[in-house]
Design a protein around this motif. Structure first.
Motif, short mmCIF file in Angstrom:
data_model
loop_
_atom_site.label_atom_id
_atom_site.label_comp_id
_atom_site.label_asym_id
_atom_site.label_seq_id
_atom_site.Cartn_x
_atom_site.Cartn_y
_atom_site.Cartn_z
N ASN A 1 0.82 -1.23 0.00
CA ASN A 1 0.00 0.00 0.00
C ASN A 1 0.85 1.27 0.00
N VAL B 1 -5.98 8.00 4.08
CA VAL B 1 -5.38 6.67 4.18
C VAL B 1 -4.39 6.67 5.33
N TYR C 1 -12.70 6.77 -4.83
CA TYR C 1 -11.43 6.43 -5.48
C TYR C 1 -11.62 6.15 -6.97
N ASN D 1 -6.86 7.02 -4.19
CA ASN D 1 -7.76 7.41 -3.11
C ASN D 1 -8.03 8.91 -3.18
N SER E 1 -7.81 2.45 2.65
CA SER E 1 -8.29 3.09 1.42
C SER E 1 -9.47 4.00 1.72
N LYS F 1 -4.70 2.19 -6.78
CA LYS F 1 -5.96 2.76 -6.32
C LYS F 1 -5.70 4.23 -5.99
#
Length: 284
Positions: free
Chosen positions: A220, A269, A279, A253, A275, A251
């Motif tokens: 992440n 985040v 998004y 966000n 998340s 992703k």
């Protein structure tokens, strides 16, 4: 000697005849379609005209669709310049009907080509369908046409449009504009609309769209040098910078803030929150 002279005269006459023929013969007219490089997604025949809908995409999809239109006079085969066109896409659901965010249709440098965009919130299905209503005028006469169109879910399954209720109890539509991602700092743009009624969506200016791109499959991690999306009055959309440090699934966000910097949708985040509920997705 006489034979040689005769041969020279024949060659000269032949060259002269050919030259006259070349000078007097009119070239065949060449009709080029300025949208030949685009995909014809739909065509509708009515009122003695053919309305053609083109896109860079092969099909209409949910999210942002930039579209080009032409009107062909079927009696002459010629495309019609200097027309005025308006549109209203309507989704006919089993329980209700609604429209979607859209731009006005404007002229382009090619006088027979017209341009605009539509943001479809949902795909067609077996029981629910989109209808495109068009009104166009030229030569002092106004015409109308309504035809069913098919809107598909994106082939890659990635999310590029959000429909949501904000903390201000208003319903919004936020869509990412076309992006060809690269390992670089990319220009990222989006459009934002507020739903005023089932048939009316108004563009929203002077909000802020904060972004925090993450790679869920790579711990992440985020990326440096991103810039939040702010409203660009010249372009009529939100623009920012998206930093992508490697290929793969990202992703993006988001958080939507109003003009008073109040968060209307989306979460930061953190280690506890991986998340945001708002998004976009890309993979390359």
């Amino acid at each position: 000697m006489k034979t040689i002279k005769s041969l020279i005269i024949l060659i000269a006459l032949s060259v002269g005849i050919t030259s006259c023929s070349d000078n007097n013969e009119s070239p065949m007219p060449v009709t080029e379609n300025p949208l030949e490089a685009y995909n014809l997604t739909s065509s509708f025949e009515a009122n003695g005209h053919m309305l053609e809908l083109y896109s860079e995409k092969e099909v209409l999809t949910t999210g942002y669709n930039e579209l080009y239109l032409q009107i062909k006079d079927l009696s002459t085969g010629e495309y019609i310049p200097n027309a005025t066109i308006s549109w209203n896409p309507v989704m006919h659901m089993t329980q209700m009907s609604h429209s979607c965010p859209k731009s006005e249709i404007s002229a382009t440098e090619e006088k027979t080509v017209y341009k605009g965009f539509v943001v479809f919130q949902m795909a067609s299905n077996a029981n629910e369908y989109w209808e495109l209503n068009l009104e166009y005028s030229f030569g002092g006469t106004t015409y109308t046409i309504s035809e069913t169109i098919e809107v598909n879910a994106p082939a890659d399954g990635k999310k590029t449009v959000n429909v949501f209720m904000g903390a201000d109890d208003a319903r919004y539509v936020l869509a990412m504009m076309p992006l060809t991602p690269e390992v670089a700092i990319n220009d990222l743009s989006a459009v934002l609309f507020k739903m005023e009624s089932m048939m009316s969506f108004q563009p929203i200016e002077n909000y802020t769209i904060k972004l925090d791109p993450r790679m869920p499959g790579m711990g992440n991690h985020s990326s440096p040098n991103n810039e939040d999306l702010i409203y660009d009055a010249t372009a009529g959309n939100y623009a920012g910078k998206l930093s992508l440090t490697m290929t793969g699934y990202w992703k993006i966000n988001l958080q939507l803030l109003n003009a008073n910097d109040e968060i209307l949708k989306g979460e930061s985040v953190t280690e506890e929150n991986e998340s945001s509920s708002l998004y976009f997705e890309i993979e390359f």
